[in-house]
Design an enzyme around this catalytic site. Sequence first.
Site, PDB file in Angstrom:
ATOM      1  N   HIS A   1     -17.697  -1.245 119.788  1.00  0.00           N
ATOM      2  CA  HIS A   1     -16.788  -0.574 119.030  1.00  0.00           C
ATOM      3  C   HIS A   1     -16.063  -1.485 118.022  1.00  0.00           C
ATOM      4  O   HIS A   1     -15.586  -2.494 118.038  1.00  0.00           O
ATOM      5  CB  HIS A   1     -15.454  -0.550 120.137  1.00  0.00           C
ATOM      6  CG  HIS A   1     -15.554   0.393 121.399  1.00  0.00           C
ATOM      7  ND1 HIS A   1     -15.134   0.100 122.462  1.00  0.00           N
ATOM      8  CD2 HIS A   1     -16.455   1.506 121.295  1.00  0.00           C
ATOM      9  CE1 HIS A   1     -15.563   1.303 123.364  1.00  0.00           C
ATOM     10  NE2 HIS A   1     -16.394   1.808 122.617  1.00  0.00           N
TER      11      HIS A   1
ATOM     12  N   GLU B   1     -13.028  -3.320 117.306  1.00  0.00           N
ATOM     13  CA  GLU B   1     -12.502  -4.264 118.307  1.00  0.00           C
ATOM     14  C   GLU B   1     -13.275  -5.716 117.720  1.00  0.00           C
ATOM     15  O   GLU B   1     -14.007  -6.318 118.379  1.00  0.00           O
ATOM     16  CB  GLU B   1     -12.716  -3.987 119.549  1.00  0.00           C
ATOM     17  CG  GLU B   1     -12.105  -3.062 120.316  1.00  0.00           C
ATOM     18  CD  GLU B   1     -12.921  -2.516 121.612  1.00  0.00           C
ATOM     19  OE1 GLU B   1     -13.775  -3.073 122.042  1.00  0.00           O
ATOM     20  OE2 GLU B   1     -12.513  -1.470 122.149  1.00  0.00           O
TER      21      GLU B   1
ATOM     22  N   HIS C   1     -15.540  -6.852 124.557  1.00  0.00           N
ATOM     23  CA  HIS C   1     -14.556  -5.925 123.935  1.00  0.00           C
ATOM     24  C   HIS C   1     -13.260  -6.438 123.687  1.00  0.00           C
ATOM     25  O   HIS C   1     -12.886  -7.559 123.819  1.00  0.00           O
ATOM     26  CB  HIS C   1     -14.427  -4.871 125.047  1.00  0.00           C
ATOM     27  CG  HIS C   1     -15.379  -3.746 125.046  1.00  0.00           C
ATOM     28  ND1 HIS C   1     -15.538  -2.613 124.711  1.00  0.00           N
ATOM     29  CD2 HIS C   1     -16.667  -4.053 125.772  1.00  0.00           C
ATOM     30  CE1 HIS C   1     -16.596  -2.027 124.918  1.00  0.00           C
ATOM     31  NE2 HIS C   1     -17.470  -2.937 125.538  1.00  0.00           N
TER      32      HIS C   1
ATOM     33  N   GLU D   1     -12.755  -8.074 128.300  1.00  0.00           N
ATOM     34  CA  GLU D   1     -11.607  -7.448 127.325  1.00  0.00           C
ATOM     35  C   GLU D   1     -10.800  -8.481 126.804  1.00  0.00           C
ATOM     36  O   GLU D   1     -10.298  -9.366 127.379  1.00  0.00           O
ATOM     37  CB  GLU D   1     -10.733  -6.551 128.007  1.00  0.00           C
ATOM     38  CG  GLU D   1     -11.496  -5.260 128.544  1.00  0.00           C
ATOM     39  CD  GLU D   1     -11.642  -4.255 127.439  1.00  0.00           C
ATOM     40  OE1 GLU D   1     -11.134  -4.297 126.307  1.00  0.00           O
ATOM     41  OE2 GLU D   1     -12.293  -3.119 127.943  1.00  0.00           O
TER      42      GLU D   1
END
EC number: 3.4.17.-
Length: 1222
Positions: free
Chosen positions: A916, A919, A1013, A1098
């Site tokens: 992504h 990010e 991420h 994350e």
Amino acid sequence: MSKLKVVGEKSLANSSRVVGLLAQLEKVNADSSEWDTARHVTSKILHLAQSQEKTRREITTKGSTGMEVLLSTLENTKDLQTILNILSILVELVSSGGGRRASFLVAKGGSQILLQLLMNASKESSPHEELMVQIHSILAKIGPKDKKFGVKARVNGALNVTLSLVKQHFQNYRLVLPCLQLLRVYSTNSVNSVSLGKNGVVELMFKIIGPFSKKNSGLMNCVDRVALDTLAALLKSKTNARRAVDRGYVQVLLTIYVDWHRHDNRHRNMLIRKGILQSLKSVTSIKLGRKAFIDANGMKILYNTSQECLAVRTLDPLVNTSSLIMRKCFPKNRLPLPTIKSSFHFQLPVIPVTGPVAQLYSLPPEVDDVVDESDDNDDVDLEAENEVENEDDLDQNFKNDDIETDINKLKPQQVPGRTIEDLRMYEHLFPELADDFQDYDLISKEPKPFVFEGKVRGPIVVPTAGEEAPGNSGSAKKGAVMKEKGSVKGEEVKEDAKGNDRTVAQQLAAQNRTASSAQGFNNDLVKALDRITLQNIPPQVASGLAAGVRKDCGLPLTVLSCTKACPHVATCGNTLFEGRTVQLGKLCCTGVEVEDEEDTESNSSVEQTSSADVSDGPALHDPDLYIEIVKNTKSVPEYSEVAYPDYFGHIPPPFKEPILERPYGVQRTKIAQDIERLIHQSDVIDRVVYDLDNPTCTTPEEGDILKFNSRFESGNLRKVIQIRKSEYDLILNSDINSNHYHQWFYFEVSGMRPGVAYRFNIINCEKSNSQFNYGMQPLMYSVQEALNARPWWIRTGTDICYYKNHFSRSSVAAGGQKGKSYYTITFTVSFPHKDDVCYFAYHYPYTYSTLQMHLQKLESAHNPQQIYFRKDVLCETLSGNSCPLVTITAMPESNHYEHICQLRNRPYVFLSARVHPGESNASWVMKGTLEYLMSNSPTAQNLRESYIFKIVPMLNPDGVINGNHRCSLSGEDLNRQWQSPNPDLHPTIYHAKGLLQYLAAVKRLPLVYCDYHGHSRKKNVFMYGCSIKETVWHTHDNATSCDIVEDMGYRTLPKILSHIAPAFCMSSCSFVVEKSKESTARVVVWREIGVQRSYTMESTLCGCDQGRYKGLQIGTRELEEMGAKFCVGLLRLKRLTSSLEYNLPSNLLDFENDLIESSCKVTSPTTYVLDEDEPRFLEEVDYSAESNDELEVDLAENTGDCEPSAQEEALSDSEVSRTHLP
């Protein structure tokens, strides 16, 4: 002991008295002739219940039959006084015991018995007033605790009974008050609400409520308040709301509100005023109500009254509710764009047959952004047509709907997917499995100091405009030293020991002194240079830079060319690109500001990281190399400019950046300023100052207008509109081949004036919440500060909030959902320097060119006798950029067979990041991982000797380059394509999965797969993994969960990281498998490839709320540290999984705990994951008003005193939120 015994006996005696009376009453029930006795017994019980809490507790305690006896007597007796006594007892029980005792009464069947009693009493020719008051009072208290109370009341016919009493006894406030309270409870059921509306209850409420009157008694005001609460509940029905609009009641409500506002000077009737606002809030939920509100000048009325209330803090509930209503009624507008599709278009090689991209290509341009002000289900009250009888079941089904419940689907099943012959195409990407290392020099085993062998220059010279040097009128000089690099190509730089031992702070101070000394700038010349084109540095100049930064030596300056005709400067040299140039943005027109040397030295000290795990590798930033790489980076807009932060580089600032404390009332203040645009339209400038869709758009030359730009790699800013003198609305570009995904921003601002508070509003964000509401700040990079030896991104901005705005999202872009709105990120910045050039970003930018530069620096600096480093091209992206694949492990000790076999038998670890584009923190974590793996530390060497690392550091290069937030050029989220990736549309995913499939085919399954991420709605760093047992546990099928036998090794690595990484939070980790995530990398690699330890890691975009970094916003230092700690965790994992064959000296590892068991037990439920890659965010706020609005008072708590004190209201709120035991 004797004292305790006496107390116990006394308590037993009192309890026995109540028990005896209840037993006596139970006997009376069997003999219908002894009603006098029943009257006497119930009277005594009432006296005890009124005077003693222990009596009330005895009747309602678990296991007691007291409640059944009282209800049985109430159901069977015909004696009025006995009935009144029992009703009084019940009122005492539920009034003093809060919600728990009311629920207890409901559980014993009290609702049905009392409703039947109401119906029987209503059949009398002259109903007893006291009886009706008591029945309605207790029903109003217990009704909210009975989930099926509305249905029971409707079936029994109680609605009409209560309504008739109100109509017949209009002036009897003592009787009307409990009836109104019960009507309010009835109205919470949508079917009942529609039925009551048809019977004229809305009109009846407007007869009761009225304007302010000094004659009103406390009881009359209490009746008004309850009538308004009832009206607000009734108007939640769209049918009733339309009826109110048709009869002109919106204007009536506004008139009444203004009247109460003007006369309630002592604010004693705030609840009445709020009740009027709640009714307005309900009626404006429909489009007709909003139109009527606007036509009645409601916006101006509520704006003016709310501004007058700001001075009194206790009136905040009125201000907040007014703000909510105004925000909701603000006329919906479409974004001021020609189309919500991206400004840039990329022709795909294959058009998908289905999906959002196929829909986008098939839509005519005129329907891509249609404003939809219709209400959801505006035509009919679906709630009334299809009533849900059991709301609990609905909520439960919704909560678990996304969790995979099919055990067969949950069980990992290795699926080849592609034939062995097809997978052989990846064989060349695994040379370490076939190489005999005969051509390698493996003699030296000692670590070799890092020496740059590639093209490395001396001090990096920052381009800036300068005066012409004497004797060189044909060239412009510029320079401010930023960083000291290694040796010059082909030369060895000799530095004395003192120079080599200088601290970073000393170097920065020297750099600043050099920068501060170059002050003779010609402002007229600088203003003439709109864009500076960076030229190749001649070898003789480069060699002159090798001596480093010294106060006693001259500063060589680079040669520049100007793209604009300038009488003072002549162009020279060739441009970097054929046909176009690489340009840097506008320069600071004032040059480098002079600063005191002492201040500079104190501010320039860089805090050294305390972690021993930070790599000791080389500095990876090289501006000249970056420019060389940019030449080969292909973007859809064909960017020719380079952002200064990407050229200068970034070092972490030497200070901590705490999470920003949210100012009280900031959100409603911003919304009020937005509403002023509608009320005072003449004050709005509405001037477009930047527009990607209009190439001819130019910024006016007025000195007080900011200038914007985003035409550089990873930039995203589509349009800027000046609203007021120092306020600007900013619109972000959609992801290419998409019409949504707006969150990432990266743009340049110049032309500012110091001391001015500029407000920036990014008005087309889409996510429903953001960490901007919880202390996160955007990033800013100042070129002036960089020239003053402070080249870092810093958190900046005040008055930051994130809220829903009045710009309507097209249902096409919202997945078919109607009535959706965009959200605004707003922040205010005061710039310290005049005419600075500053950059703002959603998070620390990390471009594709930066990655390529870092990889080249790592490759040129590593010790080939110690580290096996290989950089391959996994594939080409859609736009022709290469997707790098990195292999890192330790070189074999020799080329002997046993040493080569040891290398080949090392388990694989597969890492990926940046699928992504928005990010960017994932890339900083990956940078920390790469640097640590390439470092000289003993643990890094042991790590390389333990594993072979296959790393795809950027899975979505095209998205990163073009400033996308989530998608690739295909317009699709690549992390939803792992199940069936298309080689033409998703090449990076197709081939990354192919690598994993190849490893599975050759029986070399990775020990760990982790995809890095970033997370926009949670704090800390955490992991998502995959577990059958924990997934089934979330379905509440505990029996099935207990039968599942599963290796708990998937928890080992997160548990290790929670002990060694200060930013990591184990409690935020989740191991639940969701249906909506079945095509993500984590789930596919686990399910199809068969990797048990398959994770998504994350990292927060905001900061941490636990551990060492609690209360601090996260920076690149912490992110890189997380990447390094991940490597250390892998080494510990190796020890735990292979303890017999792999033992490490304990002094090489710095852990808080010496041992972490690999078979961790599940002691608590994990986070349930929902919405994209993000769990449900628990810190929800009201985006249209402040979240400090008081809780709605429980319906059951309003039957008592008409004017509850503040303490009583607080008690009621706490009781509402209490968790009741069954």
